[in-house]
Design a protein around this motif. Sequence first.
Motif, mmCIF file in Angstrom:
data_model
loop_
_atom_site.group_PDB
_atom_site.id
_atom_site.type_symbol
_atom_site.label_atom_id
_atom_site.label_comp_id
_atom_site.label_asym_id
_atom_site.label_seq_id
_atom_site.Cartn_x
_atom_site.Cartn_y
_atom_site.Cartn_z
ATOM 1 N N UNK A 25 0.841 -1.205 0.000
ATOM 2 C CA UNK A 25 0.000 0.000 0.000
ATOM 3 C C UNK A 25 0.876 1.255 0.000
ATOM 4 N N UNK A 28 2.049 1.854 -3.479
ATOM 5 C CA UNK A 28 0.991 2.427 -4.322
ATOM 6 C C UNK A 28 0.875 3.942 -4.089
ATOM 7 N N UNK A 29 0.939 4.348 -2.834
ATOM 8 C CA UNK A 29 0.819 5.777 -2.508
ATOM 9 C C UNK A 29 2.011 6.573 -3.031
ATOM 10 N N UNK A 33 1.106 9.266 -5.918
ATOM 11 C CA UNK A 33 1.032 10.649 -5.419
ATOM 12 C C UNK A 33 2.398 11.304 -5.229
ATOM 13 N N UNK A 111 -9.807 3.377 7.650
ATOM 14 C CA UNK A 111 -10.507 3.365 6.356
ATOM 15 C C UNK A 111 -12.013 3.560 6.497
ATOM 16 N N UNK A 114 -17.006 1.282 3.359
ATOM 17 C CA UNK A 114 -16.980 1.980 2.073
ATOM 18 C C UNK A 114 -17.480 1.034 0.976
ATOM 19 N N UNK A 116 -16.602 0.640 -2.038
ATOM 20 C CA UNK A 116 -15.582 -0.021 -2.866
ATOM 21 C C UNK A 116 -14.917 -1.167 -2.103
ATOM 22 N N UNK A 117 -14.838 -1.029 -0.783
ATOM 23 C CA UNK A 117 -14.316 -2.144 0.021
ATOM 24 C C UNK A 117 -15.328 -3.293 0.012
ATOM 25 N N UNK A 120 -14.807 -5.173 -3.189
ATOM 26 C CA UNK A 120 -13.638 -6.066 -3.180
ATOM 27 C C UNK A 120 -13.990 -7.346 -2.417
ATOM 28 N N UNK B 114 -4.802 -3.259 -2.432
ATOM 29 C CA UNK B 114 -5.589 -2.885 -3.601
ATOM 30 C C UNK B 114 -5.489 -1.371 -3.795
ATOM 31 N N UNK B 116 -7.594 0.775 -4.773
ATOM 32 C CA UNK B 116 -8.724 1.585 -4.294
ATOM 33 C C UNK B 116 -8.683 1.719 -2.770
ATOM 34 N N UNK B 117 -8.150 0.712 -2.094
ATOM 35 C CA UNK B 117 -7.974 0.839 -0.639
ATOM 36 C C UNK B 117 -6.878 1.870 -0.348
ATOM 37 N N UNK B 118 -5.802 1.846 -1.135
ATOM 38 C CA UNK B 118 -4.748 2.863 -0.971
ATOM 39 C C UNK B 118 -5.331 4.260 -1.160
ATOM 40 N N UNK B 119 -6.255 4.427 -2.110
ATOM 41 C CA UNK B 119 -6.856 5.746 -2.342
ATOM 42 C C UNK B 119 -7.738 6.202 -1.184
ATOM 43 N N UNK B 120 -8.462 5.260 -0.585
ATOM 44 C CA UNK B 120 -9.268 5.639 0.588
ATOM 45 C C UNK B 120 -8.334 6.088 1.715
#
Lengths: 131, 131
Positions: A25, A28-29, A33, A111, A114, A116-117, A120, B114, B116-120
């Motif tokens: 994670x 990814x960030x 970003x 978190x 949500x 989107x969670x 998943x 995931x 999308x979890x990183x984005x949250x």
Amino acid sequence: MEKIGILLLGHGSSLPYNKELVEETANMLRKKHEIIVHTAFLNKDTPTIQEALKELVNDGTKIIVALPLFLAHGVHTLHDIPAQLGIKNNERKTTIKYGDNHVELFYAEPLGADPVIAEIAYQRAREALRW
Amino acid sequence: MEKIGILLLGHGSSLPYNKELVEETANMLRKKHEIIVHTAFLNKDTPTIQEALKELVNDGTKIIVALPLFLAHGVHTLHDIPAQLGIKNNERKTTIKYGDNHVELFYAEPLGADPVIAEIAYQRAREALRW
């Protein structure tokens, strides 16, 4: 603008999976970003929260956001992590000093529920059934 | 088609937030996918896994997917939950009997890393800073 860094916090585990989750994670960030992200763990894994805070400060970070990679609040996010961050109960912010450095430390929410969670999770159910 | 039900599994907590997370997520799944979703908890909260399995079977469910609402594997998902489900280590499926009922029980993976979890998580960091 002052240098900002994220401290992504995991539960830690005697197994490797929580650390892998937190590090993936963090990657990814960083990639999406272009921000500074360090990781730290409450239990078992390293670096500890104290070690990672010190690294961020030594790197010149002036504003740190401690970001718990947990689904929901619980004893860890409401008591154990704030205690290690030096943030009082029910507060979300403090200033930490290391020698001559003053750093603003903010504490983010977990978190939370949500859609989107939920999606998943639904995919995991489908995969289990080969639906 | 046989009647399918999801058993959404939470860690449980002495605080209310994990149970709220699991119940909100269950509601999202019911609403979006019009499926049967029951919840159960490993620790502290109820129903227990045994209680919820029994309810699902009594409701005529023939295929159950036990779906752990956890971010990553750990001791809970790899040992504690399978033990309560009656699924052997490293297996993902079993058949359970209650009286004359035979039910197929599948065990899904946790959420995993995931984007999308990183984005949250990133949004939570921004909210903490009012960025």
